[in-house]
Scaffold this motif. Structure first.
Motif, PDB file in Angstrom:
ATOM      1  N   ALA A 210      36.283  -9.341  19.048  1.00 41.82           N
ATOM      2  CA  ALA A 210      35.653 -10.201  18.038  1.00 41.82           C
ATOM      3  C   ALA A 210      36.698 -10.795  17.093  1.00 41.82           C
ATOM      4  CB  ALA A 210      34.612  -9.412  17.250  1.00 41.82           C
ATOM      5  N   ARG A 211      37.682  -9.983  16.687  1.00 37.98           N
ATOM      6  CA  ARG A 211      38.741 -10.484  15.800  1.00 37.98           C
ATOM      7  C   ARG A 211      39.588 -11.543  16.495  1.00 37.98           C
ATOM      8  NH1 ARG A 211      41.643  -5.297  13.923  1.00 37.98           N
ATOM      9  NH2 ARG A 211      40.557  -4.589  15.741  1.00 37.98           N
ATOM     10  N   TRP A 212      39.989 -11.267  17.730  1.00 40.48           N
ATOM     11  CA  TRP A 212      40.780 -12.241  18.480  1.00 40.48           C
ATOM     12  C   TRP A 212      39.987 -13.531  18.675  1.00 40.48           C
ATOM     13  CZ3 TRP A 212      44.989 -11.516  22.467  1.00 40.48           C
ATOM     14  CH2 TRP A 212      45.874 -10.514  22.088  1.00 40.48           C
ATOM     15  N   LYS A 213      38.710 -13.396  19.007  1.00 36.31           N
ATOM     16  CA  LYS A 213      37.868 -14.572  19.258  1.00 36.31           C
ATOM     17  C   LYS A 213      37.761 -15.444  18.010  1.00 36.31           C
ATOM     18  CE  LYS A 213      33.499 -16.027  21.144  1.00 36.31           C
ATOM     19  NZ  LYS A 213      32.467 -15.702  22.080  1.00 36.31           N
ATOM     20  N   ARG A 214      37.632 -14.811  16.830  1.00 31.77           N
ATOM     21  CA  ARG A 214      37.544 -15.577  15.581  1.00 31.77           C
ATOM     22  C   ARG A 214      38.776 -16.451  15.375  1.00 31.77           C
ATOM     23  NH1 ARG A 214      34.909 -10.913  13.598  1.00 31.77           N
ATOM     24  NH2 ARG A 214      36.848 -10.026  12.790  1.00 31.77           N
ATOM     25  N   VAL A 215      39.914 -15.987  15.827  1.00 31.77           N
ATOM     26  CA  VAL A 215      41.149 -16.760  15.664  1.00 31.77           C
ATOM     27  C   VAL A 215      41.346 -17.729  16.826  1.00 31.77           C
ATOM     28  CG1 VAL A 215      43.660 -16.614  15.518  1.00 31.77           C
ATOM     29  CG2 VAL A 215      42.244 -14.933  14.317  1.00 31.77           C
ATOM     30  N   ILE A 216      41.333 -17.212  18.050  1.00 31.62           N
ATOM     31  CA  ILE A 216      41.661 -18.009  19.237  1.00 31.62           C
ATOM     32  C   ILE A 216      40.644 -19.116  19.493  1.00 31.62           C
ATOM     33  CG2 ILE A 216      41.912 -17.895  21.748  1.00 31.62           C
ATOM     34  CD1 ILE A 216      43.084 -15.099  21.341  1.00 31.62           C
ATOM     35  N   GLU A 217      39.396 -18.841  19.219  1.00 33.48           N
ATOM     36  CA  GLU A 217      38.347 -19.828  19.478  1.00 33.48           C
ATOM     37  C   GLU A 217      37.811 -20.441  18.184  1.00 33.48           C
ATOM     38  OE1 GLU A 217      35.423 -18.535  22.374  1.00 33.48           O
ATOM     39  OE2 GLU A 217      36.826 -16.989  23.056  1.00 33.48           O
ATOM     40  N   SER A 218      38.617 -20.421  17.154  1.00 29.48           N
ATOM     41  CA  SER A 218      38.179 -20.949  15.861  1.00 29.48           C
ATOM     42  C   SER A 218      38.074 -22.471  15.899  1.00 29.48           C
ATOM     43  CB  SER A 218      39.145 -20.531  14.757  1.00 29.48           C
ATOM     44  OG  SER A 218      40.372 -21.223  14.900  1.00 29.48           O
ATOM     45  N   ARG A 219      37.384 -23.000  14.943  1.00 26.17           N
ATOM     46  CA  ARG A 219      37.218 -24.447  14.827  1.00 26.17           C
ATOM     47  C   ARG A 219      38.566 -25.126  14.601  1.00 26.17           C
ATOM     48  NH1 ARG A 219      32.507 -27.004  11.448  1.00 26.17           N
ATOM     49  NH2 ARG A 219      31.506 -26.256  13.304  1.00 26.17           N
ATOM     50  N   VAL A 220      39.427 -24.501  13.813  1.00 28.71           N
ATOM     51  CA  VAL A 220      40.749 -25.073  13.528  1.00 28.71           C
ATOM     52  C   VAL A 220      41.562 -25.206  14.817  1.00 28.71           C
ATOM     53  CG1 VAL A 220      42.949 -24.655  12.338  1.00 28.71           C
ATOM     54  CG2 VAL A 220      40.793 -24.217  11.159  1.00 28.71           C
ATOM     55  N   VAL A 221      41.560 -24.165  15.636  1.00 31.46           N
ATOM     56  CA  VAL A 221      42.303 -24.196  16.898  1.00 31.46           C
ATOM     57  C   VAL A 221      41.700 -25.240  17.834  1.00 31.46           C
ATOM     58  CG1 VAL A 221      42.949 -22.871  18.945  1.00 31.46           C
ATOM     59  CG2 VAL A 221      43.117 -21.823  16.695  1.00 31.46           C
ATOM     60  N   ALA A 222      40.392 -25.309  17.908  1.00 36.17           N
ATOM     61  CA  ALA A 222      39.726 -26.294  18.765  1.00 36.17           C
ATOM     62  C   ALA A 222      40.079 -27.719  18.328  1.00 36.17           C
ATOM     63  CB  ALA A 222      38.215 -26.088  18.728  1.00 36.17           C
ATOM     64  N   ILE A 223      40.046 -27.974  17.043  1.00 35.65           N
ATOM     65  CA  ILE A 223      40.399 -29.305  16.535  1.00 35.65           C
ATOM     66  C   ILE A 223      41.867 -29.617  16.820  1.00 35.65           C
ATOM     67  CG2 ILE A 223      40.699 -30.671  14.421  1.00 35.65           C
ATOM     68  CD1 ILE A 223      38.106 -29.282  13.398  1.00 35.65           C
ATOM     69  N   ALA A 224      42.729 -28.627  16.619  1.00 35.24           N
ATOM     70  CA  ALA A 224      44.154 -28.828  16.909  1.00 35.24           C
ATOM     71  C   ALA A 224      44.361 -29.198  18.375  1.00 35.24           C
ATOM     72  CB  ALA A 224      44.945 -27.572  16.558  1.00 35.24           C
ATOM     73  N   MET A 225      43.682 -28.511  19.280  1.00 33.40           N
ATOM     74  CA  MET A 225      43.811 -28.811  20.711  1.00 33.40           C
ATOM     75  C   MET A 225      43.234 -30.198  21.030  1.00 33.40           C
ATOM     76  SD  MET A 225      45.421 -26.477  22.226  1.00 33.40           S
ATOM     77  CE  MET A 225      45.936 -24.792  22.002  1.00 33.40           C
ATOM     78  N   LEU A 226      42.122 -30.537  20.371  1.00 36.70           N
ATOM     79  CA  LEU A 226      41.522 -31.850  20.602  1.00 36.70           C
ATOM     80  C   LEU A 226      42.404 -32.987  20.084  1.00 36.70           C
ATOM     81  CD1 LEU A 226      37.765 -31.110  19.840  1.00 36.70           C
ATOM     82  CD2 LEU A 226      38.773 -31.736  22.043  1.00 36.70           C
ATOM     83  N   ILE A 227      43.227 -32.704  19.111  1.00 36.47           N
ATOM     84  CA  ILE A 227      44.175 -33.700  18.604  1.00 36.47           C
ATOM     85  C   ILE A 227      45.448 -33.691  19.444  1.00 36.47           C
ATOM     86  CG2 ILE A 227      45.683 -34.275  16.647  1.00 36.47           C
ATOM     87  CD1 ILE A 227      43.381 -33.247  14.828  1.00 36.47           C
ATOM     88  N   LEU A 228      45.906 -32.515  19.799  1.00 33.87           N
ATOM     89  CA  LEU A 228      47.174 -32.359  20.505  1.00 33.87           C
ATOM     90  C   LEU A 228      47.159 -33.006  21.890  1.00 33.87           C
ATOM     91  CD1 LEU A 228      49.947 -31.051  20.153  1.00 33.87           C
ATOM     92  CD2 LEU A 228      49.008 -28.977  21.170  1.00 33.87           C
ATOM     93  N   ALA A 229      46.144 -32.756  22.694  1.00 38.35           N
ATOM     94  CA  ALA A 229      46.117 -33.274  24.068  1.00 38.35           C
ATOM     95  C   ALA A 229      46.120 -34.803  24.129  1.00 38.35           C
ATOM     96  CB  ALA A 229      44.935 -32.691  24.836  1.00 38.35           C
ATOM     97  N   PRO A 230      45.229 -35.480  23.401  1.00 34.80           N
ATOM     98  CA  PRO A 230      45.281 -36.952  23.448  1.00 34.80           C
ATOM     99  C   PRO A 230      46.564 -37.517  22.836  1.00 34.80           C
ATOM    100  CG  PRO A 230      43.211 -36.215  22.473  1.00 34.80           C
ATOM    101  CD  PRO A 230      44.061 -35.014  22.670  1.00 34.80           C
ATOM    102  N   SER A 231      47.078 -36.837  21.810  1.00 36.95           N
ATOM    103  CA  SER A 231      48.329 -37.299  21.199  1.00 36.95           C
ATOM    104  C   SER A 231      49.468 -37.211  22.203  1.00 36.95           C
ATOM    105  CB  SER A 231      48.670 -36.465  19.958  1.00 36.95           C
ATOM    106  OG  SER A 231      47.662 -36.599  18.984  1.00 36.95           O
TER     107      SER A 231
END
Length: 125
Positions: free
Chosen positions: A94-115
């Protein structure tokens, strides 16, 4: 059931990595080619991943990262995600999931890949 999934996943990863270790994707016709690149001539965010893995497993780290700089970030993330999904349980998961699958990480990946897609095609990286 969980153990069976882990064994199947590890077996698939082992076979794929074994094939990539033995056969250089540049020199073999059996390596899958990027359909997006074949159709458009542009490099997708994942282009170079097979060549990266082959070079990386042979200890050619600088060459590997030149094939796809995005993997410097993506591989550690995918390893952590795999550990979280396959091996952890309970509160640790649960702790790992809160970090790894967080909204911040998801947004970062959504910005990083198209960039990365835009940058690598503008500068022919």
């Amino acid at each position: 059931m969980r153990t069976k999934k882990i064994i199947i996943c590890l077996a698939i990863v082992t076979v794929v990595l074994g094939l990539l270790y033995l056969f250089n994707p540049v020199d073999t016709a059996m390596a899958p080619k990027c359909i997006f690149h074949s159709v458009t001539g542009l490099s997708c965010p994942g282009c170079g991943m097979q060549r990266f893995l082959h070079a990386f497993m042979h200890g050619h780290f600088a060459e590997a990262f030149r094939y796809n700089y995005l993997l410097i970030v993506l591989i550690p993330y995918l390893i952590l995600l795999g550990i979280e999904k396959l091996f952890l349980t309970g509160e640790t998961k649960a702790r790992w999931k809160r970090v790894i699958e967080s909204r911040v990480v998801a947004i970062a990946m959504l910005i990083l890949a198209p960039s990365w897609f835009i940058i690598r095609n503008i500068f022919n990286i």
